[in-house]
Design an enzyme around this catalytic site. Structure first.
Site, PDB file in Angstrom:
ATOM      1  CG  ASP A 139      -4.716  -2.144   6.961  1.00  0.00           C
ATOM      2  OD1 ASP A 139      -4.339  -3.215   6.622  1.00  0.00           O
ATOM      3  OD2 ASP A 139      -5.161  -1.047   6.369  1.00  0.00           O
ATOM      4  CB  CYS A 219      -4.989 -10.661  -5.634  1.00  0.00           C
ATOM      5  SG  CYS A 219      -6.235 -10.076  -4.677  1.00  0.00           S
TER       6      CYS A 219
END
Length: 350
Positions: A139, A219
């Site tokens: 990540d 988002c």
């Protein structure tokens, strides 16, 4: 030891380490990623995530990050929830936290498993008089995990842009081991979304301008986590009681019905205090209390002010008069963004 036997044993060891999916791609996999990334960044859809832009050249292809890499081992660890995340949508006195952030910090859990698997691979290669250099990523590195995982055959990028697996659904944390070994590659994953558009229509803020394309600026996950200033007013009502992330596009995916076995993974079981926290309790937190409650959670990185901002938006959407006083207490908060959200919430509640 043949490459084929090493690859098979590697996948078996990955399962033993808790990974639900493992696939291998060559280092030059997914060449189309570079152009797609450039187009996405040029459109500004990444919003304030400048780290996407600053290391874009490393994201475009694995060899730009590590020239010596020859094989990409892509892995997925399930965090499938025991219950439907959408069940709390009408519970206006609580704050909804994305499933992935309710338990242990996935960075720590996944990285430790990746390191154990990488050490195993190096040792196995040495037994065959081969030298294996490895690097592990989860990540935080400039690695395009989703298209590379699709290239390694562990799934495909769905219309919500997240990785989908036929057996595990879309509840997967992704990680990678880059290695100098030449391993047997898997065929790329095939798209099985078909004509389904549930994820597109479920999005509260219309963050998908087209299937397979996300505008992060719209988002809720981006707005509650990455966005640092006031939440744009056009999105505040649509946020509902979401205070950290959003699972709507993931939760409605029909492929999740096959993830029953994945729910046996208890590494990411929700902490009681994060499963359905009361907004009134969260609004009362000072910085020290915030750090204590969210220690060991990815939530900690957004800080008290951003979390309080999110909770105030949720309070304003709640219609709950019991939250008026906790909101009023924040009208004089030292943080300007918190004050802005408190004023908006009071207007809504009044």
């Amino acid at each position: 030891m043949t490459v084929t036997s090493l690859t098979a044993r590697l996948k078996a060891q990955a399962r033993a380490e808790g990974f639900a999916a493992c696939g291998i791609a060559p280092a030059d996999a997914a060449p189309e990623t570079a152009e797609r990334l450039r187009d996405w960044l040029a459109s500004g859809a990444h919003g304030e995530m400048e780290w996407m832009m600053s290391r874009a050249h490393h994201r475009e292809r694995p060899k730009a990050l590590w020239p010596e890499v020859r094989s990409l081992i892509m892995l997925g660890m399930s965090y499938a929830p025991k219950e439907d995340p959408l069940r709390l949508e009408s519970e206006t006195d609580i704050g909804r936290i994305s499933v992935y952030a309710q338990g242990k910090d996935y960075h720590d859990v996944v990285k430790k498993a990746l390191k154990r698997l990488a050490r195993w691979l190096v040792a196995e290669a040495e037994r065959d008089d081969a030298k294996a250099d490895v690097k592990v990523f989860v990540d935080t590195a400039p690695v395009m995990e989703k298209p590379l995982s699709a290239a390694a055959g562990i799934g495909w990028q769905g219309k919500h842009t997240n990785l989908l697996n036929r057996e595990q659904g879309n509840w997967l944390f992704l990680g990678a081991i880059y290695t100098t070994l030449d391993l047997e590659a898997d065929p790329p994953g095939e798209d099985h979304c078909g004509s389904c558009t549930r994820c597109q229509t479920a999005c509260p803020t219309d963050a998908f301008p087209a299937p397979y394309r996300l505008d992060a600026r719209r988002c809720i996950s981006y707005l509650t986590i990455e966005h640092k200033g006031p939440i744009p007013e056009e999105f505040r009502e649509a946020m509902g009681n979401r205070i950290y992330g959003c699972d709507d596009c993931l939760a409605v995916c029909p492929w999740n019905k096959f993830a029953e076995q994945a729910r046996a993974n208890r590494l990411f079981s929700a902490r009681a205090e994060l499963a359905a926290p009361k907004l009134a309790d969260l609004l009362a937190l000072d910085d020290a209390e915030f750090r204590t409650i969210f220690a060991g959670s990815p939530i900690k990185r957004i800080g008290r002010n951003r979390m309080t901002r999110n909770c105030l938006i949720a309070a304003g959407n709640s219609g709950d008069s019991a939250l008026v006083e906790p909101v009023k207490a924040l009208l004089d908060d030292p943080d300007e963004t918190v004050r802005d959200a408190a004023e908006w919430a009071i207007e809504r509640l009044a």
